[in-house]
Design an enzyme around this catalytic site. Structure first.
Site, PDB file in Angstrom:
ATOM      1  CG  ASP A 140       6.351   1.645   4.407  1.00  0.00           C
ATOM      2  OD1 ASP A 140       7.231   2.175   5.115  1.00  0.00           O
ATOM      3  OD2 ASP A 140       6.598   1.086   3.326  1.00  0.00           O
ATOM      4  CB  THR A 199       8.415  -4.297   5.157  1.00  0.00           C
ATOM      5  OG1 THR A 199       8.048  -3.159   4.361  1.00  0.00           O
ATOM      6  CG2 THR A 199       9.914  -4.525   5.035  1.00  0.00           C
ATOM      7  CG  ASN A 200       4.571  -6.740   0.452  1.00  0.00           C
ATOM      8  OD1 ASN A 200       5.157  -7.750   0.823  1.00  0.00           O
ATOM      9  ND2 ASN A 200       3.319  -6.749   0.056  1.00  0.00           N
ATOM     10  N   GLY A 203       4.193   6.746   1.210  1.00  0.00           N
ATOM     11  CA  GLY A 203       4.296   6.086  -0.097  1.00  0.00           C
ATOM     12  C   GLY A 203       5.733   6.037  -0.574  1.00  0.00           C
ATOM     13  CE1 TYR A 204       5.934   2.035  -4.603  1.00  0.00           C
ATOM     14  CE2 TYR A 204       4.764   4.017  -5.284  1.00  0.00           C
ATOM     15  CZ  TYR A 204       4.917   2.644  -5.312  1.00  0.00           C
ATOM     16  OH  TYR A 204       4.060   1.882  -6.050  1.00  0.00           O
ATOM     17  CG  ASP A 257       2.292   4.064   3.623  1.00  0.00           C
ATOM     18  OD1 ASP A 257       3.202   4.453   2.852  1.00  0.00           O
ATOM     19  OD2 ASP A 257       1.502   3.159   3.324  1.00  0.00           O
ATOM     20  CG  ASP A 283       2.950  -3.299   6.954  1.00  0.00           C
ATOM     21  OD1 ASP A 283       3.778  -3.616   6.090  1.00  0.00           O
ATOM     22  OD2 ASP A 283       2.199  -2.303   6.861  1.00  0.00           O
TER      23      ASP A 283
HETATM   24 MG   LIG Z   1       1.480  -0.923   5.514  1.00  0.00          MG
END
Ligand SMILES: [Mg+2]
Ligand SMILES: [Zn+2]
Length: 183
Positions: free
Chosen positions: A10, A50-51, A18-19, A16, A8
């Site tokens: 982030d 990655t999403n 966020g965004y 991470d 993955d």
């Molecule tokens: Mg993650």
């Protein structure tokens, strides 16, 4: 057929916040590059899955994602540790951006990105490994037939009960050592 380590992004490769759509907010976690290099030396391909629903939500664009990706690869290349494959899901079913408003097969916990990598890079999923910081990362890998599941990072306390078969470590360096000893 090649074995691979899937990661993955982030919370595993970078912090991470966020965004993350700008390189100014892309901070690689200490130990990531060295770990990637060690996986390569052990004969694994390294594949990012990655999403990035921030694209669907209009927080940043696909082009921003590609800029961050180039920045990441350039940094990793200093350690001979570039990813061999990079897969991104930009979709979300409630997306603000119409183009990405899809109930797709690639957003984890769905396994689509793993199958794309299997096809493109001739990967043997059954001998591959997944490293994530959320249980949904591991569910996606499990659905694709990966049984070697590692949970790392900041959310172990909340996430580990959701995926009891996951092996949990604070850092990616500990995962490298575990795999080295057990391969
Ligand atoms: Mg993650
Ligand atoms: Zn998708």
């Amino acid at each position: 057929m090649q074995k691979a380590v899937f990661l993955d992004r982030d919370g595993v490769v970078n912090i991470d916040y966020g965004y993350i759509g700008q390189i100014e907010r892309f901070d690689i976690i200490k130990g990531t590059a060295l770990a990637l290099k060690k996986f390569k030396d052990m004969g694994y391909l390294t594949v990012l899955v990655t999403n990035q629903s921030g694209i669907a939500r209009g927080k940043y664009t696909y082009s921003d994602f590609l800029k961050v990706t180039s920045f990441m690869q350039a940094n990793l290349s200093l350690y001979d540790a570039c990813f061999d494959g990079i897969y991104c899901c930009p979709h979300h079913e409630n997306a603000y951006v119409e183009q990405y408003r899809v109930s797709c097969e690639c957003r984890k916990p769905k396994p689509g990105m793993f199958y794309y990598a299997e096809r493109d890079l001739k990967i043997d999923l059954h001998h591959s490994v997944m490293i994530g910081d959320h249980a949904t990362d591991l569910f996606a890998a499990r659905r694709a037939g990966i049984s070697s599941l590692f949970l790392i990072g900041e959310h172990l306390k909340e996430e580990s009960p959701l995926c009891p078969e996951a092996i949990c470590y604070k850092t990616i360096g500990e995962v490298v050592e575990f795999i080295r000893k057990n391969q």
